[in-house]
Design a protein around this motif. Structure first.
Motif, short mmCIF file in Angstrom:
data_model
loop_
_atom_site.label_atom_id
_atom_site.label_comp_id
_atom_site.label_asym_id
_atom_site.label_seq_id
_atom_site.Cartn_x
_atom_site.Cartn_y
_atom_site.Cartn_z
N LEU A 1 -12.93 -11.74 7.41
CA LEU A 1 -13.38 -11.12 6.16
C LEU A 1 -12.23 -10.39 5.46
CD1 LEU A 1 -16.91 -9.87 7.26
CD2 LEU A 1 -16.40 -11.66 5.59
N ALA A 2 -11.31 -9.81 6.22
CA ALA A 2 -10.15 -9.17 5.60
C ALA A 2 -9.32 -10.20 4.84
CB ALA A 2 -9.30 -8.46 6.66
N HIS A 3 -9.20 -11.41 5.40
CA HIS A 3 -8.48 -12.48 4.71
C HIS A 3 -9.24 -12.91 3.46
CE1 HIS A 3 -6.07 -12.83 8.36
NE2 HIS A 3 -5.25 -13.61 7.69
N ALA A 4 -10.57 -13.03 3.59
CA ALA A 4 -11.40 -13.46 2.45
C ALA A 4 -11.27 -12.46 1.30
CB ALA A 4 -12.85 -13.61 2.88
N VAL A 5 -11.32 -11.17 1.63
CA VAL A 5 -11.22 -10.13 0.61
C VAL A 5 -9.87 -10.22 -0.10
CG1 VAL A 5 -10.93 -7.62 0.33
CG2 VAL A 5 -12.89 -8.51 1.59
N ARG A 6 -8.81 -10.44 0.67
CA ARG A 6 -7.46 -10.54 0.11
C ARG A 6 -7.36 -11.75 -0.82
NH1 ARG A 6 -3.42 -10.80 -1.84
NH2 ARG A 6 -1.27 -10.82 -1.11
N LEU A 7 -7.92 -12.86 -0.35
CA LEU A 7 -7.88 -14.10 -1.13
C LEU A 7 -8.66 -13.97 -2.45
CD1 LEU A 7 -7.00 -17.23 -0.33
CD2 LEU A 7 -9.46 -17.53 -0.32
N GLU A 8 -9.85 -13.40 -2.38
CA GLU A 8 -10.69 -13.28 -3.57
C GLU A 8 -10.14 -12.25 -4.55
OE1 GLU A 8 -12.93 -15.44 -4.18
OE2 GLU A 8 -13.04 -16.31 -2.17
N ALA A 9 -9.56 -11.17 -4.01
CA ALA A 9 -8.97 -10.15 -4.90
C ALA A 9 -7.82 -10.76 -5.69
CB ALA A 9 -8.48 -8.95 -4.09
N GLU A 10 -7.02 -11.58 -4.99
CA GLU A 10 -5.89 -12.24 -5.63
C GLU A 10 -6.39 -13.25 -6.67
OE1 GLU A 10 -1.89 -12.80 -6.35
OE2 GLU A 10 -2.92 -11.21 -5.26
N ALA A 11 -7.43 -14.00 -6.32
CA ALA A 11 -8.00 -14.98 -7.25
C ALA A 11 -8.52 -14.28 -8.50
CB ALA A 11 -9.11 -15.78 -6.57
N ALA A 12 -9.23 -13.18 -8.33
CA ALA A 12 -9.77 -12.44 -9.48
C ALA A 12 -8.64 -11.97 -10.39
CB ALA A 12 -10.60 -11.25 -9.00
N ARG A 13 -7.59 -11.44 -9.77
CA ARG A 13 -6.45 -10.96 -10.55
C ARG A 13 -5.81 -12.10 -11.36
NH1 ARG A 13 -1.24 -10.37 -10.49
NH2 ARG A 13 -0.89 -11.66 -8.65
N ARG A 14 -5.68 -13.25 -10.71
CA ARG A 14 -5.09 -14.41 -11.40
C ARG A 14 -5.94 -14.90 -12.55
NH1 ARG A 14 -2.68 -18.05 -6.45
NH2 ARG A 14 -1.02 -16.58 -5.92
N PHE A 15 -7.27 -14.94 -12.33
CA PHE A 15 -8.15 -15.41 -13.40
C PHE A 15 -8.13 -14.46 -14.59
CE2 PHE A 15 -10.28 -18.29 -10.25
CZ PHE A 15 -9.98 -19.45 -10.94
N GLU A 16 -8.06 -13.16 -14.31
CA GLU A 16 -7.97 -12.18 -15.41
C GLU A 16 -6.68 -12.42 -16.21
OE1 GLU A 16 -10.12 -10.43 -16.63
OE2 GLU A 16 -11.55 -9.90 -15.06
N GLU A 17 -5.60 -12.65 -15.48
CA GLU A 17 -4.30 -12.89 -16.10
C GLU A 17 -4.34 -14.16 -16.95
OE1 GLU A 17 -0.10 -13.28 -14.13
OE2 GLU A 17 -1.31 -11.95 -12.85
N LEU A 18 -4.96 -15.20 -16.38
CA LEU A 18 -5.08 -16.47 -17.11
C LEU A 18 -5.98 -16.31 -18.34
CD1 LEU A 18 -5.42 -18.99 -14.14
CD2 LEU A 18 -3.52 -18.86 -15.77
N ALA A 19 -7.05 -15.53 -18.18
CA ALA A 19 -7.97 -15.31 -19.31
C ALA A 19 -7.24 -14.60 -20.45
CB ALA A 19 -9.18 -14.51 -18.86
N ASP A 20 -6.44 -13.60 -20.09
CA ASP A 20 -5.67 -12.89 -21.12
C ASP A 20 -4.71 -13.84 -21.83
OD1 ASP A 20 -6.98 -10.57 -20.44
OD2 ASP A 20 -5.34 -9.75 -19.23
N ALA A 21 -4.10 -14.74 -21.05
CA ALA A 21 -3.18 -15.72 -21.66
C ALA A 21 -3.93 -16.64 -22.63
CB ALA A 21 -2.48 -16.53 -20.58
N MET A 22 -5.16 -17.05 -22.23
CA MET A 22 -5.94 -17.94 -23.10
C MET A 22 -6.37 -17.22 -24.38
SD MET A 22 -5.81 -20.84 -21.72
CE MET A 22 -4.23 -20.25 -21.17
N HIS A 23 -6.59 -15.90 -24.24
CA HIS A 23 -6.91 -15.10 -25.41
C HIS A 23 -5.73 -15.17 -26.40
CE1 HIS A 23 -9.08 -11.96 -27.56
NE2 HIS A 23 -7.90 -11.41 -27.79
N THR A 24 -4.53 -15.03 -25.85
CA THR A 24 -3.31 -15.11 -26.67
C THR A 24 -3.18 -16.50 -27.31
OG1 THR A 24 -2.29 -13.62 -25.08
CG2 THR A 24 -0.81 -14.69 -26.63
N PHE A 25 -3.55 -17.53 -26.53
CA PHE A 25 -3.48 -18.90 -27.05
C PHE A 25 -4.61 -19.19 -28.04
CE2 PHE A 25 -1.04 -21.39 -23.49
CZ PHE A 25 -0.05 -20.43 -23.49
#
Ligand code: ZN
Length: 151
Positions: A8-32
């Motif tokens: 579960l510690a690995h899952a939490v780390r993986l999902e937290a990283e995924a969420a951060r990346r999707f937010e970053e990508l969403a912001d980029a798409m906003h710019t685009f």
């Protein structure tokens, strides 16, 4: 991986990283100026955060071990760091963003599948299988969006 809290510690780390990346990508798409893909990425970030919360709940609210970077044991190619994340600075296009997201979700699916296949703990096995199935859905949703955007 047989220890449920370690898993579960690995899952939490993986999902937290995924969420951060999707937010970053969403912001980029906003710019685009691509509202459709932006909304999709925001939804994926939400799913990742829900998944993270679920992993924390499954631990029975027992605090998950805080792992130092060298205490994680990611199966080959499944670390959230290994999904060739160039970061949004390196993004040239919407297609690049979608490919980056796809690689990240495929690594997530792979991680859970490898754990499910290798674990001797039936609880870890079934939870990892469940999480792998959810990641597989994210991968398919992304593939459909990639096709739609290419058309
Ligand atoms: Zn996912």
């Amino acid at each position: 991986m047989d220890d449920i809290h370690l898993f579960l510690a690995h899952a939490v780390r993986l999902e937290a990283e995924a969420a951060r990346r999707f937010e970053e990508l969403a912001d980029a798409m906003h710019t685009f100026g691509n509202a459709e893909v932006e909304a999709f990425f925001r939804q994926m970030a939400t799913y990742s955060r829900e998944h993270l919360a679920e992993a924390q709940t499954r631990s029975g609210f027992r605090p998950l071990p805080a792992l130092a970077p060298d205490e994680y044991s990611w199966p080959d190619g499944t670390s959230p760091e290994t999904a060739a994340w160039a970061g949004v600075d390196g993004l040239m296009s919407v297609a690049d963003a979608l490919q980056l997201a796809l690689q990240s979700e495929q690594a997530g699916r792979e991680f859970y599948a490898v754990i499910a296949a290798g674990s001797r703990n039936p609880r870890v096995k079934s939870m990892a299988n469940e999480f792998a199935a959810e990641e597989a859905e994210h991968v398919s949703a992304l593939e459909r969006l990639i096709e739609r955007c290419a058309a």
